[in-house]
Scaffold this motif. Structure first.
Motif, PDB file in Angstrom:
ATOM      1  N   SER B  19    -111.465-103.402-119.190  1.00  0.00           N
ATOM      2  CA  SER B  19    -112.381-102.507-119.898  1.00  0.00           C
ATOM      3  C   SER B  19    -113.243-103.358-120.822  1.00  0.00           C
ATOM      4  O   SER B  19    -112.728-104.210-121.552  1.00  0.00           O
ATOM      5  N   SER B  80    -105.835-103.004-118.204  1.00  0.00           N
ATOM      6  CA  SER B  80    -105.909-101.707-118.888  1.00  0.00           C
ATOM      7  C   SER B  80    -104.818-100.758-118.387  1.00  0.00           C
ATOM      8  O   SER B  80    -104.526-100.703-117.187  1.00  0.00           O
ATOM      9  N   ASP B  84    -103.913 -96.891-123.011  1.00  0.00           N
ATOM     10  CA  ASP B  84    -105.078 -97.405-123.740  1.00  0.00           C
ATOM     11  C   ASP B  84    -106.180 -96.360-123.829  1.00  0.00           C
ATOM     12  O   ASP B  84    -107.181 -96.573-124.527  1.00  0.00           O
TER      13      ASP B  84
END
Lengths: 115, 115
Positions: B19, B80, B84
């Motif tokens: 990300s 990720s 999260d």
């Protein structure tokens, strides 16, 4: 250790009424901040205190808003009279002595809805 | 001049992916650049921060990359995970005058990590 405590968690009131939001900072912290969060404007700093003294209130939107910190463990943010555009989530945050400039501990917020 | 511009507004990443959230600023007086993470119904929480004399800082799966000449900084979340999934805010801090500092937040990025 308890974090920053805010009350109430949710408040619904009618336009024109007085609203009081409350905050208890983390024990030993000497800075206290009040923020407002909306979808349109994001996170905005309203006012902050150091050792119970207001340092910067340039973010307070207008005279309808006032904040006090009578002692190291309590602060209030008051809106009188309230308006629908005041609807937002209001956060209180605190910082410890000697903190890094960005080190702030946020409370869970108070979601205010003014109808 | 105190604005911090953040993009994208929202981001969907597959589990295990990277990300990336970007921020840009104009005022060279900013001297600290933190990132905050906010879960629904909670206040923002400090995640990681960097000073402008450092080009990269890593803490676990989270890395800040800083480009001083371009006045840009970014958050990378490696590997990720669904946990999260949150809203991420970049911020910038500067000294205004004796005793006063400003912490300016970006508009936020809502990250969703799909399993």
């Amino acid at each position: 250790d308890a974090g920053v405590i805010q009350s109430p968690r949710h408040e619904v009131t009618e336009m024109g009424q007085e609203v009081t939001l409350r905050c208890k900072p983390i024990s030993g912290h000497d800075y206290l901040f009040w923020y407002r969060q909306t979808m349109m404007r994001g996170l905005e700093l309203l006012i902050y205190f150091n050792n119970n003294v207001p340092i910067d209130d340039s973010g307070m939107p207008e005279d309808r808003f006032s904040a006090k910190m009578p002692n190291a463990s309590f602060s209030t943010l008051k809106i009188q009279p309230s308006e629908p555009r005041d609807s937002a989530v209001y956060f209180c945050a605190s910082s410890p002595p000697g903190h890094l400039p960005y080190e702030q501990y946020f409370g869970p917020g108070t979601r205010l809805t003014v109808t | 001049q105190q604005q911090v511009k953040q993009s994208p507004q929202s981001l969907i990443v597959q589990k295990g992916g990277i990300s990336i959230i970007n921020c840009a600023y104009e005022n060279t007086a900013f001297d600290y650049f933190p990132w905050y993470q906010q879960f629904p119904g909670k206040g923002p929480a400090l995640l990681i921060a960097i000073r402008p004399d450092v080009s990269e800082k890593k803490e676990g799966r989270f890395t800040i990359s800083f480009n001083k000449s371009a006045k840009q900084f970014s958050l990378h979340i490696m590997d990720s995970q669904p946990g999260d999934s949150a809203t991420y805010f970049c911020a910038a801090s500067m000294q205004l005058d004796t005793g006063r500092r400003a912490l300016t937040f970006g508009s936020g990025t809502r990250l969703q990590v799909q399993p």
